[in-house]
Design a protein around this motif. Structure first.
Motif, short mmCIF file in Angstrom:
data_model
loop_
_atom_site.label_atom_id
_atom_site.label_comp_id
_atom_site.label_asym_id
_atom_site.label_seq_id
_atom_site.Cartn_x
_atom_site.Cartn_y
_atom_site.Cartn_z
N ALA A 190 38.16 35.34 18.73
CA ALA A 190 37.39 36.07 17.72
C ALA A 190 36.06 35.43 17.36
O ALA A 190 35.20 36.09 16.80
N TRP B 176 35.71 38.04 11.49
CA TRP B 176 35.75 36.98 12.51
C TRP B 176 35.04 35.71 12.05
O TRP B 176 35.20 34.66 12.69
N ARG C 215 42.30 43.21 16.44
CA ARG C 215 41.03 42.83 15.85
C ARG C 215 41.25 42.20 14.48
O ARG C 215 41.95 42.76 13.64
N VAL C 216 40.62 41.04 14.26
CA VAL C 216 40.73 40.38 12.95
C VAL C 216 39.72 41.02 12.01
O VAL C 216 38.65 41.48 12.43
N ASN D 274 39.90 29.97 11.80
CA ASN D 274 40.75 30.50 12.88
C ASN D 274 42.20 30.74 12.47
O ASN D 274 42.93 31.44 13.16
N ILE E 85 43.42 33.33 20.86
CA ILE E 85 42.42 33.51 19.82
C ILE E 85 41.04 33.62 20.48
O ILE E 85 40.59 32.70 21.15
N VAL F 42 43.37 38.15 20.05
CA VAL F 42 42.76 38.42 18.76
C VAL F 42 41.25 38.45 18.93
O VAL F 42 40.65 37.46 19.36
N THR F 43 40.64 39.59 18.64
CA THR F 43 39.22 39.79 18.86
C THR F 43 38.46 39.80 17.54
O THR F 43 39.05 39.99 16.47
N GLY F 44 37.14 39.62 17.63
CA GLY F 44 36.30 39.62 16.44
C GLY F 44 34.85 39.84 16.82
O GLY F 44 34.38 40.96 16.90
N SER G 27 42.99 34.35 12.32
CA SER G 27 43.29 34.95 13.62
C SER G 27 44.73 34.69 14.04
O SER G 27 45.38 35.56 14.63
#
Length: 248
Positions: free
Chosen positions: A8, A81, A77-78, A85, A6, A50-52, A88
């Motif tokens: 993000a 963000w 990508r969430v 969490n 995680i 998981v990016t944000g 994510s």
């Protein structure tokens, strides 16, 4: 074995050092790369990040990381963000399922671990649990930030009864590494539907209430939550001797 990391969030407590928490270097290596390194050393074959916040920068780094190391790294990508969490976790688990996976190691981008923690955690799955959390009995350790830690109460037999940042009755601390089954994202989604904010802890508590959340005591192994400048200084001092810093 899959891993989901995680990465993000905004990382406000590290803003004086870096405008992207996952790309903050420790011992010259960005935190997100350290996570991939330790997962790889523990036998993980595929990593979903998981990016944000600052998603484009992080995803560009991940693409380069995958090319230069040969590690299979995917970005997911969430949608928002700023959400808790748990969103994510759901996004990462969905990506794992789309790639044909099921259970996965779940890690936070700002937590770093000796590879033995992740190696042991990857082996403890069992039908009687939906999630297993790495925990540390050393609740008074100087490496633990009491103002930011997630505390855990167990039943004395390795099962979680309560989890959260504001617990006053606890016996172990959450290390930020999990062996998750699809039950965990399902529990988070159910908690959201029931009106909960959607944090990872919401899903963990739901599984704990069903007797489906177990712990794995790390037995003195090294880990650190790199969440502020103090923790970053500790990581700079200790990580080179504690972590796998080369791909193999």
């Amino acid at each position: 074995m899959d891993a989901v990391i995680i990465a993000a969030g905004f990382g406000s407590r590290l803003r004086d050092l870096s405008d992207s928490k996952p790309l903050t270097p420790v011992a010259g290596i960005p935190l997100i790369e350290l996570g991939v390194l330790q997962a790889r050393a523990a036998g993980v074959e595929r990593v979903t990040v998981v990016t944000g916040h600052e998603a484009a920068r992080v995803e560009q780094f991940l693409a380069d990381l995958s090319r230069r190391t040969g590690v299979e790294v995917h970005a997911q990508r969430v949608a928002d963000w700023s959400q808790p969490n748990g969103f994510s976790v759901i996004a990462g688990a969905n990506r794992v399922a789309q790639m044909g996976g099921s259970d996965f190691l779940l890690m936070m981008a700002d937590h770093i671990f000796s590879a033995e923690i992740l190696s042991r955690l990857a082996q403890v799955g069992a039908p009687d649990r939906g999630v297993t959390l790495a925990t540390d009995l050393r609740v008074d350790s100087p490496l633990v930030d009491p103002d930011d830690a997630t505390w855990v109460k167990t039943d004395g037999h390795g099962r979680i009864t309560a989890i959260g940042k504001h617990l006053t009755d606890y016996d172990v601390v959450d290390c930020g590494a999990f062996l998750a089954t699809p039950e965990l994202p399902e529990a988070i989604a159910a908690a959201i539907s029931a009106g909960k904010p959607g944090s990872l802890s919401d899903g963990m508590q739901a599984l704990a209430d069903k007797g489906r959340a177990a712990t794995m005591e790390i037995a003195g192994a090294w880990w650190l939550d790199v969440d502020d400048p103090r923790a970053h200084a500790l990581a700079e001092a200790e990580a080179p001797s504690r972590l796998v810093l080369l791909y193999r």
